[in-house]
Design a protein around this motif. Sequence first.
Motif, PDB file in Angstrom:
ATOM      1  N   LYS A   1       5.331  12.214  -1.577  1.00 15.09           N
ATOM      2  CA  LYS A   1       4.403  13.047  -2.326  1.00 15.09           C
ATOM      3  C   LYS A   1       3.286  13.574  -1.424  1.00 15.09           C
ATOM      4  CE  LYS A   1       1.553  13.015  -6.405  1.00 15.09           C
ATOM      5  NZ  LYS A   1       0.622  12.116  -7.089  1.00 15.09           N
ATOM      6  N   THR A   2       2.706  12.698  -0.602  1.00 17.70           N
ATOM      7  CA  THR A   2       1.605  13.159   0.251  1.00 17.70           C
ATOM      8  C   THR A   2       2.134  14.141   1.300  1.00 17.70           C
ATOM      9  OG1 THR A   2       1.801  11.289   1.755  1.00 17.70           O
ATOM     10  CG2 THR A   2       0.253  11.038  -0.031  1.00 17.70           C
TER      11      THR A   2
ATOM     12  N   GLN B   1       0.787  -1.233   0.000  1.00 17.92           N
ATOM     13  CA  GLN B   1       0.000   0.000   0.000  1.00 17.92           C
ATOM     14  C   GLN B   1       0.822   1.287   0.000  1.00 17.92           C
ATOM     15  OE1 GLN B   1      -2.938  -0.577   3.133  1.00 17.92           O
ATOM     16  NE2 GLN B   1      -4.279  -1.322   1.538  1.00 17.92           N
ATOM     17  N   TRP B   2       1.990   1.241   0.574  1.00 21.61           N
ATOM     18  CA  TRP B   2       2.770   2.467   0.691  1.00 21.61           C
ATOM     19  C   TRP B   2       4.206   2.224   0.286  1.00 21.61           C
ATOM     20  CZ3 TRP B   2       0.377   6.889   1.396  1.00 21.61           C
ATOM     21  CH2 TRP B   2      -0.911   6.833   1.912  1.00 21.61           C
TER      22      TRP B   2
ATOM     23  N   HIS C   1       5.477   7.521  -2.607  1.00 22.41           N
ATOM     24  CA  HIS C   1       4.088   7.833  -2.289  1.00 22.41           C
ATOM     25  C   HIS C   1       4.010   8.705  -1.032  1.00 22.41           C
ATOM     26  CE1 HIS C   1      -0.191   5.888  -2.077  1.00 22.41           C
ATOM     27  NE2 HIS C   1      -0.229   7.191  -2.138  1.00 22.41           N
TER      28      HIS C   1
ATOM     29  N   TRP D   1       0.024   8.179   5.975  1.00 21.37           N
ATOM     30  CA  TRP D   1       0.270   6.748   5.819  1.00 21.37           C
ATOM     31  C   TRP D   1       0.357   6.127   7.219  1.00 21.37           C
ATOM     32  CZ3 TRP D   1       3.015  10.945   4.671  1.00 21.37           C
ATOM     33  CH2 TRP D   1       4.131  11.204   5.434  1.00 21.37           C
TER      34      TRP D   1
END
Length: 289
Positions: free
Chosen positions: A16-17, A8-9, A13, A181
């Motif tokens: 970016k978030t 999922q992570w 990623h 996350w």
Amino acid sequence: MEEITSVQWFPGHMAKTRRKMKEALPLVDLVAELLDARVPLASRNPDLRSIVGQKPRMVLLNKSDTADEAVTRRWIAAFAAQGVAALAVDCKSGKGLNQVLPLAREILKDRIAAWERKGMGSRPIRVMVVGIPNVGKSSFINRLAKSGKAKVADRPGVTRGNQWFSIGKGGELLDTPGVLWPKFDDPAVGERLAFTGAVKDDVVDTEGLACRLLAWLRDAYPGRLEERYKLTDLEGLPGHELLYAVAKKRGMLISGGELDTERAAATVLDEFRAGRLGRISLERPEETE
Ligand code: G4P
């Protein structure tokens, strides 16, 4: 749980978030951190503190309709003891959401007094919601935006593309949530998120998960399994025996007459997540250091 992290992570990623959140921060007065009331620790991202820095923050314990009310009250007290204002909300029914803006005003009261001194007393409080996937960020925005109705037009100087919703008199909500996350360093965290369904079942061993949930429920909420599945004498049984007992009671069999433990596991997890086993909190403040 290693597998869940990588599925999922991944670092790109997360970077970016984090960047997106940092960009939005200067636009808001307050960050509303959405946590799952059943697992306020597992659904928390400890990195958030470093991301938001000095920006005022509030904690919203969402899905409070599924959590043990008494435990949620203790969590609110535990957060308060750490100087963090927290509120129980339910974005499904909207319960508690009318308290969000008053609490924001209370947290920002010194700042608001300063605005008033400068003749900017009518300036709205701007809020951004952040949280891990599935915690209810879109539900929160949709609910508040619906009650606030009007979409506030983009202002000059505000990053293009950002939309604001009026959330009642004197409050505005950024339409894009900050996606955090989860922290999987502790396997127990990944497991509790899997119990709640925040982690997808296709990346976890469903039967093993259901067995561990059953054993935990038997000990933490005595009587619930007995009542739901009409079982007796569960004391001391290992998780897989509990799963067999559920499969047997529900008549879940595969050809050849063997117990269909896969189906029983899916049933237990579904029913737990749908609240059929009652309101349950998987984490308690007194269990943490
Ligand atoms: P996200 O943006 O943070 O990813 O979360 P989202 O709002 O999509 O919510 C994830 C799921 O949690 C949704 O269920 C939503 O209905 C549910 N949810 C959100 N807030 C609450 C709450 O306070 N209580 C309860 N019980 N559930 C809540 P779903 O099954 O994915 O969709 P659906 O059932 O709404 O169709």
